[in-house]
Design a protein around this motif. Structure first.
Motif, PDB file in Angstrom:
ATOM      1  N   ALA A  10      12.828   1.925  13.287  1.00 15.28           N
ATOM      2  CA  ALA A  10      13.256   2.885  12.430  1.00 15.28           C
ATOM      3  C   ALA A  10      12.174   3.777  11.959  1.00 15.28           C
ATOM      4  CB  ALA A  10      14.181   2.449  11.463  1.00 15.28           C
ATOM      5  N   THR A  11      11.264   3.823  12.594  1.00 19.96           N
ATOM      6  CA  THR A  11       9.987   4.812  12.214  1.00 19.96           C
ATOM      7  C   THR A  11      10.218   6.152  12.341  1.00 19.96           C
ATOM      8  OG1 THR A  11       8.924   4.390  14.577  1.00 19.96           O
ATOM      9  CG2 THR A  11       8.484   2.850  12.859  1.00 19.96           C
ATOM     10  N   ALA A  12      11.016   6.642  13.212  1.00 13.42           N
ATOM     11  CA  ALA A  12      10.993   7.952  13.430  1.00 13.42           C
ATOM     12  C   ALA A  12      11.964   8.604  12.339  1.00 13.42           C
ATOM     13  CB  ALA A  12      11.818   8.225  14.885  1.00 13.42           C
ATOM     14  N   VAL A  13      12.854   8.274  11.638  1.00 13.33           N
ATOM     15  CA  VAL A  13      13.682   9.122  10.897  1.00 13.33           C
ATOM     16  C   VAL A  13      13.552   8.600   9.379  1.00 13.33           C
ATOM     17  CG1 VAL A  13      15.878   9.908  10.251  1.00 13.33           C
ATOM     18  CG2 VAL A  13      15.512   9.252  12.643  1.00 13.33           C
ATOM     19  N   PRO A  14      12.995   9.219   8.402  1.00  8.36           N
ATOM     20  CA  PRO A  14      12.994   8.851   7.008  1.00  8.36           C
ATOM     21  C   PRO A  14      14.209   8.417   6.431  1.00  8.36           C
ATOM     22  CG  PRO A  14      12.557  11.274   7.149  1.00  8.36           C
ATOM     23  CD  PRO A  14      12.889  10.911   8.528  1.00  8.36           C
ATOM     24  N   ASP A  15      14.120   7.308   5.770  1.00  4.34           N
ATOM     25  CA  ASP A  15      15.255   6.628   5.203  1.00  4.34           C
ATOM     26  C   ASP A  15      15.766   7.312   3.867  1.00  4.34           C
ATOM     27  OD1 ASP A  15      16.810   4.691   4.052  1.00  4.34           O
ATOM     28  OD2 ASP A  15      15.597   3.137   3.442  1.00  4.34           O
ATOM     29  N   THR A  16      16.782   7.791   4.125  1.00  5.53           N
ATOM     30  CA  THR A  16      17.576   8.514   2.848  1.00  5.53           C
ATOM     31  C   THR A  16      18.808   7.863   2.178  1.00  5.53           C
ATOM     32  OG1 THR A  16      18.961   9.698   4.392  1.00  5.53           O
ATOM     33  CG2 THR A  16      16.958  10.523   3.603  1.00  5.53           C
ATOM     34  N   THR A  17      18.987   6.546   2.695  1.00  3.70           N
ATOM     35  CA  THR A  17      20.258   5.787   2.469  1.00  3.70           C
ATOM     36  C   THR A  17      20.106   4.626   1.386  1.00  3.70           C
ATOM     37  OG1 THR A  17      20.192   4.399   4.115  1.00  3.70           O
ATOM     38  CG2 THR A  17      21.196   6.389   4.577  1.00  3.70           C
ATOM     39  N   ALA A  18      18.744   4.325   0.864  1.00  4.36           N
ATOM     40  CA  ALA A  18      18.642   3.101   0.282  1.00  4.36           C
ATOM     41  C   ALA A  18      19.202   3.001  -1.203  1.00  4.36           C
ATOM     42  CB  ALA A  18      17.173   2.824   0.389  1.00  4.36           C
ATOM     43  N   ALA A 327      18.633  -4.453   5.314  1.00  8.09           N
ATOM     44  CA  ALA A 327      17.142  -4.019   5.485  1.00  8.09           C
ATOM     45  C   ALA A 327      16.598  -4.405   6.793  1.00  8.09           C
ATOM     46  CB  ALA A 327      16.347  -5.217   4.464  1.00  8.09           C
ATOM     47  N   GLN A 328      17.119  -5.266   7.499  1.00 12.12           N
ATOM     48  CA  GLN A 328      16.987  -5.634   8.880  1.00 12.12           C
ATOM     49  C   GLN A 328      17.293  -4.534   9.817  1.00 12.12           C
ATOM     50  OE1 GLN A 328      14.995  -8.476   9.662  1.00 12.12           O
ATOM     51  NE2 GLN A 328      14.806  -7.779  11.764  1.00 12.12           N
ATOM     52  N   LEU A 329      18.424  -4.094   9.564  1.00  9.75           N
ATOM     53  CA  LEU A 329      18.999  -2.804  10.290  1.00  9.75           C
ATOM     54  C   LEU A 329      18.327  -1.618   9.942  1.00  9.75           C
ATOM     55  CD1 LEU A 329      22.707  -3.768  10.227  1.00  9.75           C
ATOM     56  CD2 LEU A 329      21.351  -3.892  12.221  1.00  9.75           C
ATOM     57  N   HIS A 330      17.760  -1.467   8.754  1.00  7.21           N
ATOM     58  CA  HIS A 330      16.951  -0.221   8.549  1.00  7.21           C
ATOM     59  C   HIS A 330      15.671  -0.111   9.167  1.00  7.21           C
ATOM     60  CE1 HIS A 330      18.905   2.215   5.247  1.00  7.21           C
ATOM     61  NE2 HIS A 330      19.802   1.332   5.260  1.00  7.21           N
ATOM     62  N   GLY A 331      15.115  -1.360   9.770  1.00  4.83           N
ATOM     63  CA  GLY A 331      13.767  -1.335  10.390  1.00  4.83           C
ATOM     64  C   GLY A 331      12.773  -0.957   9.484  1.00  4.83           C
ATOM     65  N   ALA A 332      11.648  -0.276   9.922  1.00  2.00           N
ATOM     66  CA  ALA A 332      10.348  -0.012   9.309  1.00  2.00           C
ATOM     67  C   ALA A 332      10.672   1.207   8.245  1.00  2.00           C
ATOM     68  CB  ALA A 332       9.628   0.547  10.317  1.00  2.00           C
ATOM     69  N   ASP A 333      11.709   1.850   8.219  1.00  2.00           N
ATOM     70  CA  ASP A 333      12.071   2.988   7.224  1.00  2.00           C
ATOM     71  C   ASP A 333      12.422   2.088   5.877  1.00  2.00           C
ATOM     72  OD1 ASP A 333      11.729   5.090   8.818  1.00  2.00           O
ATOM     73  OD2 ASP A 333      14.128   5.706   8.961  1.00  2.00           O
ATOM     74  N   GLY A 334      12.663   0.874   5.970  1.00  2.00           N
ATOM     75  CA  GLY A 334      13.059   0.313   4.734  1.00  2.00           C
ATOM     76  C   GLY A 334      11.846   0.111   3.929  1.00  2.00           C
ATOM     77  N   PHE A 335      10.636   0.306   4.548  1.00  2.00           N
ATOM     78  CA  PHE A 335       9.417   0.073   3.477  1.00  2.00           C
ATOM     79  C   PHE A 335       8.983   1.334   3.022  1.00  2.00           C
ATOM     80  CE2 PHE A 335       9.692  -3.653   6.365  1.00  2.00           C
ATOM     81  CZ  PHE A 335       9.407  -4.772   5.602  1.00  2.00           C
ATOM     82  N   ALA A 336       9.432   2.383   3.247  1.00  2.00           N
ATOM     83  CA  ALA A 336       9.073   3.696   2.745  1.00  2.00           C
ATOM     84  C   ALA A 336       9.184   3.664   1.155  1.00  2.00           C
ATOM     85  CB  ALA A 336       9.968   4.551   3.219  1.00  2.00           C
ATOM     86  N   VAL A 337       8.597   4.515   0.526  1.00  2.00           N
ATOM     87  CA  VAL A 337       8.563   4.403  -0.737  1.00  2.00           C
ATOM     88  C   VAL A 337       9.942   4.924  -1.270  1.00  2.00           C
ATOM     89  CG1 VAL A 337       7.679   5.869  -2.902  1.00  2.00           C
ATOM     90  CG2 VAL A 337       6.142   5.379  -1.229  1.00  2.00           C
ATOM     91  N   GLY A 338      10.481   4.011  -2.277  1.00  2.00           N
ATOM     92  CA  GLY A 338      12.009   4.247  -2.472  1.00  2.00           C
ATOM     93  C   GLY A 338      12.965   3.759  -1.482  1.00  2.00           C
TER      94      GLY A 338
END
Length: 376
Positions: A10-18, A327-338
């Motif tokens: 999930a590195t390509a798209v910023p995580d906006t759902t957490a 968290a697993q389904l969010h992939g790497a995006d889950g480690f972004a700030v926020g």
């Protein structure tokens, strides 16, 4: 072992759902005042569906927590939840009998004009062992003196008053403890922020009491009733924990569903991948189980101690399972700030604060015959 073969990078798209947008500095005190101005707090305690055993309307509590979770960070919601489900039911339950100081502070709190911390976790004892607390109160005629300290207290740095559980005599018998309503600005009261980067907006911190002198009007109930009063209102706290856990899991899964249907892998929506759908469905199953348990508890009214422990354990376990899968389904995006991994770390409190999941499960096991009979 979890199936991760079809979990995307999930590195390509910023995580906006957490989590909700918390770019502005959270202010639980301003939020508490707003809820008072809107009448939401008065409706919670004085509405037509108020349950006398809980001291509040469970359906109004459910709706309030869901609304707060959708629009505010976890720390800010925590600052409201502890007051609404723990501190205020005690004060409001005693205002007609204690009057004076207790009644005045209770009225100001319901109007959103006073913030009240609930200070039970002791600096001198393990958090879950209240009968080992070392904070002490000396009762001398019309005057009381308080010494000791409390830690990991929500609203500690922002409170106008604190409900403090202290011992007035040695021993671990439940009659050895007394509740006090302590003005935060009184001489001898110290406070400091907790050493953590989590729970922004909650006012989390420690309180210290060094020879704090109060008159007898600050004693809640009679000396020796403190632990009993605390236990009497524990059901509302544990129901609130489960209601909030369910709302948080529902929000996370709703956002995750949108994410999985929008993103693709080799031109194929992630939602169409069998292993992804199954992991999501398992998490949804757990959330719906918790939701059904909460709905039943709200309709029933004040839960028994065994049912309250069941609710608290179910909330902690469901949050853990749902956020692990998400968290697993969010992939790497889950480690972004926020990102979701931050929420996951904070949400671990559902299995710790107010009694660990393991402690609750021990209690559930102790009451197995009662719970099985009720289920039949």
């Amino acid at each position: 072992m979890p199936d991760t073969t079809a979990v995307p990078d999930a590195t390509a798209v910023p995580d906006t759902t957490a989590a909700p947008d918390t770019t502005a500095a959270p202010d639980a005190t301003a939020l508490w005042r707003k809820l008072g101005d809107e009448g939401a707090l008065r409706d919670l305690y004085e509405g037509p569906r108020t349950d006398p055993g809980l001291g509040l309307d469970p359906f109004a509590l459910r709706d309030l927590l869901a609304s707060l979770d959708a629009g505010h960070g976890l720390g800010t919601t925590l600052g409201v939840c502890v007051q609404a489900a723990s501190a205020l039911p005690i004060l409001l339950g005693r205002r007609g009998r204690d009057g004076g100081t207790v009644a005045r502070v209770a009225e100001r709190a319901v109007a959103g004009r006073a913030v009240v911390a609930f200070a039970a976790t002791d600096a001198g004892a393990a958090g879950s062992d209240l009968t080992a607390l070392t904070t002490r109160v000396e009762l001398d005629g019309d005057e009381v003196r308080l010494d000791g300290g409390k830690q990991w207290i929500v609203n500690a740095t922002t409170a106008d008053h604190a409900l403090v559980l202290a011992r007035h005599r040695p021993g671990d018998h439940f009659t050895s403890f007394t509740l006090l309503l302590v003005p935060a600005g009184r001489d001898g009261v110290g406070r400091a922020a907790a050493p953590t980067r989590f729970f922004a907006g909650s006012g989390l911190g420690e309180l210290t009491f060094d020879g704090v002198r109060l008159d007898r009007s600050h004693v809640i109930g009679r000396p020796g009733q403190g632990l009993a009063e605390f236990a009497r209102r524990m059901a509302s706290e544990r129901l609130a924990s489960a209601l909030w856990a369910s709302a948080l899991c529902r929000r996370v899964l709703s956002d995750l569903h949108e994410r999985l249907t929008a993103r693709t892998m080799r031109d194929r929506p992630l939602w169409e991948i069998g292993s992804v759908r199954q992991r999501f469905a398992r998490a949804l199953l757990e959330q719906r189980r918790l939701d059904a348990l909460c709905e039943s508890a709200c309709r029933q009214g004040r839960p028994s101690p065994a049912q309250a422990m069941l609710l608290k354990a179910a909330g902690g376990e469901t949050v853990r399972l749902v956020l692990d899968e998400a968290a697993q389904l969010h992939g790497a995006d889950g480690f972004a700030v926020g990102g979701l991994q931050e929420l996951r770390a904070e949400a671990a409190m559902f299995g710790i604060a107010g009694g660990t999941t393991e402690t609750m499960l021990d209690g559930v096991a102790d009451h197995a015959p009662e719970l099985l009979e009720r289920a039949s």
